[in-house]
Every structure is written in C-alpha cells, then in structure tokens.
Design a protein around this motif. Structure first.
Motif, PDB file in Angstrom:
ATOM      1  N   THR A   2      45.395  -9.150  96.361  1.00  0.00           N
ATOM      2  CA  THR A   2      44.164  -9.899  96.626  1.00  0.00           C
ATOM      3  C   THR A   2      44.018 -11.046  95.634  1.00  0.00           C
ATOM      4  O   THR A   2      43.721 -12.182  96.004  1.00  0.00           O
ATOM      5  CB  THR A   2      42.939  -8.962  96.539  1.00  0.00           C
ATOM      6  N   LYS A  30      36.996  -4.144 103.223  1.00  0.00           N
ATOM      7  CA  LYS A  30      36.754  -3.423 101.974  1.00  0.00           C
ATOM      8  C   LYS A  30      35.621  -4.085 101.191  1.00  0.00           C
ATOM      9  O   LYS A  30      35.160  -3.554 100.199  1.00  0.00           O
ATOM     10  CB  LYS A  30      38.040  -3.386 101.146  1.00  0.00           C
ATOM     11  N   ASP A  32      42.431  -9.347 104.613  1.00  0.00           N
ATOM     12  CA  ASP A  32      42.793  -8.429 103.530  1.00  0.00           C
ATOM     13  C   ASP A  32      42.697  -6.999 104.064  1.00  0.00           C
ATOM     14  O   ASP A  32      41.870  -6.712 104.925  1.00  0.00           O
ATOM     15  CB  ASP A  32      41.845  -8.618 102.339  1.00  0.00           C
ATOM     16  N   GLU A  33      43.539  -6.109 103.562  1.00  0.00           N
ATOM     17  CA  GLU A  33      43.589  -4.720 104.056  1.00  0.00           C
ATOM     18  C   GLU A  33      43.819  -4.702 105.570  1.00  0.00           C
ATOM     19  O   GLU A  33      43.070  -4.104 106.336  1.00  0.00           O
ATOM     20  CB  GLU A  33      42.288  -3.982 103.701  1.00  0.00           C
TER      21      GLU A  33
HETATM   22 MG   LIG Z   1      43.207  -5.947  97.292  1.00  0.00          MG
END
Ligand SMILES: [Mg+2]
Ligand SMILES: Nc1ncnc2c1ncn2[C@@H]1O[C@H](COP(=O)(O)OP(=O)(O)OP(=O)(O)O)[C@@H](O)[C@H]1O
Length: 280
Positions: free
Chosen positions: A34, A71, A134-135
């Motif tokens: 990230t 997240k 992301d994720e």
């Molecule tokens: Mg991350």
C-alpha cells in the motif's frame, strides 16, 4: 526515456506507465504494498517528472486517481484529498466509482476516435487516469458472496466492468493497479484476462520461492536475495520476458512527508477538466 509518463521505481529502474498500463502488486502483510502504491500515486499525480532528484513532477499532466479500498486503510485516506466520488470502501460505492471510471474511459475513447487515425491518449499528450484497487482478493471475494438479487446484480456488474476496463484501457490511457497478498490467477479470484493484460508485476518483501513463483510463473529466474519491507522484485513486459526479475527498493519516506507529497501531488484532481485535455 522520452515520455511524459515515466515512473521512477528506484534510482536505477524507471518504467513508462502508459506502456505498462496495468499493474499487479503482490506481497505478504506489511511488506509495503500500500505504501509503495501511495508513492507511485504521488509520482503519477504530478506527471511529468523532469528532475530525477525530486519525487514530484511539474503536474502538467496530472494522473487522475480513483480508489477502491474495502479495508478502509491508508489508501482510502486519499478521500480527504480527492474530489467526492473517487474513493469506495464498500460494494455499492465500488460499483459507482468503477462505473464512473468505465464511462470516462468510453467517453475518452469516443473523443480519440474523432481525432486523426492512429492517435492515442499517449500521442495526444493527455493525462492518464488510474484506478487502484487495494486488497483485490478480499474485494473480489466480497462481490462473490451474497445470494440476494441485489448481490447477484452487483456481482455481474463488477465482473463486467473490470473485464471491460482491463481490455480497452490502453488507447484511452486509463490504467488499473491491483494490490493483493496473492495475485496468481488460481488463488486470488484474478480474472485471467487481467493477469494477461498486466504489463507489470511487483512482489514486495521477503517470501519463499513458491510464493514468488505464484506471482511470476515458472519461466522467470528469481535471485536469492532477502528483501525487506518496501523492497520488491519487478517483472516488466518486454524487458523481463526471459531472464531475471529485477530487484528494486522504493524510496524510504516518513509517513508525514508522504502525506505532504500526496497533498501537493493531488492538488490537480478535477472530474471534467482533464478528460479531453490534449497537450500535443
Ligand atoms: Mg496494504
Ligand atoms: N517505502 C517506505 N518508506 C517508509 N516506510 C515504509 C515504506 N514501505 C513500507 N513502510 C512501512 O511499513 C508499513 C507497512 O507497509 P504497508 O502498509 O504498505 O504494507 P502492506 O503490504 O500494504 O500490508 P497489508 O497487507 O497489511 O495491507 C507502513 O505503514 C510503513 O510504516
């Protein structure tokens, strides 16, 4: 390299984001995925970079940034710096943000088709757009859960949108970056078209060989180096096709400084201004 879209991964490794438009980032928890993506966002949002000693460029071609982050982590914090409607942290928002992204892609494609034969966003000198998810695996899993009519509807839309973007985004210059602990087709819910369309793969941090193999496949040589947080191996289409993946380290940046860079870099985000802007 003579391009407006040069990303500096490290002092010795640069790539052309317009050429390697779709990227995948893998790596274990806490390996710097990230954080690394945030550094790349700061660079891209201030394209073109003219001084190799400065992280930020001159911002004449500011890449427009869109985020999906279920997240609700550091990535989603960019919502504080971006215009409304750019960051999604749940399924309904993700459909909205990604539909908007897909619509923009098609609008820009129509515009480019009205230009001279053979023109692209790159030859016309248009700013790029990037959708960062992301994720990815968790996001995809969330869309694959749920049996209500609404769930099924969103699942269908999600898959259709991601496939459409990953197949048509080269000419209009709207990239996709997927971040996930695991990016192999088998284990991550990664559509094989996305895996095939990705010209750039990173694996961050220390891992065992079988884990690197899942990311890069069996035909690539992987050196036996111990990678730290923020360090990665890169596979770059056309450069690493045979031979070794390339180790590199992202610059080390304190969180406070990174936030300042992001704040400055993301000061040129606008929903309408850049879609049809040409500089060539
Ligand atoms: Mg991350
Ligand atoms: N380039 C860097 N410079 C300075 N610190 C870094 C860098 N990369 C990572 N870090 C530090 O390591 C921490 C973990 O990195 P990051 O959150 O990017 O990991 P991740 O791979 O996204 O993990 P997760 O899978 O849990 O999301 C960061 O919060 C930061 O403190």
């Amino acid at each position: 390299m003579n391009s407006n879209y040069i990303l500096t991964l490290s002092k010795s490794l640069t790539i052309d984001a317009y050429k390697q438009i779709n990227f995948l980032i893998a790596g274990a928890r806490g390996s710097g995925k990230t954080y690394g993506a945030l550094i790349l966002i700061a660079e891209m949002a201030s394209f073109p970079r003219t001084d190799p000693n400065k992280l930020l460029g001159t911002s004449q071609l500011p890449t427009q940034i869109y985020i999906v982050d279920f997240k609700d982590s550091d990535m989603a914090r960019l919502g504080e710096l971006l215009p409304p409607g750019r960051v999604a942290t749940n399924k309904a928002e993700a459909i909205k943000v990604v539909s908007d992204y897909d619509n923009k892609m098609h609008s820009r494609l129509d515009f480019i088709k009205s230009q001279a034969f053979g023109e692209t966003a790159g030859t016309l000198g248009m700013p790029m757009y990037y959708l960062i998810i992301d994720e990815w695996s968790a996001t995809n899993a969330a869309f694959n859960q749920g049996m209500t009519k609404e769930d099924k509807n969103m699942r269908y839309k999600w898959n259709a949108l991601i496939t459409d973007i990953s197949m048509m985004n080269r000419v209009p210059g709207l990239g996709i970056g997927l971040i996930s602990q695991q990016i192999s087709v088998i284990n991550s819910g990664l559509n094989s078209s996305i895996q095939e369309e990705a010209g750039l793969k990173f694996h961050f941090g220390d891992a065992n060989m079988s884990s690197y193999r899942l990311t890069f496949g069996n035909d690539i040589q992987i050196p036996e180096i111990h990678l730290e947080t923020g360090e990665a191996y890169a596979w770059i289409e056309g450069i690493t096709s045979s031979g070794y993946v390339i180790p590199f380290g992202m610059p080390e940046i304190e969180p406070n400084s990174l936030w300042k860079y992001l704040k400055e870099a993301l000061s040129n985000q606008d929903d309408d201004k850049y879609l049809y802007m040409t500089t060539n």
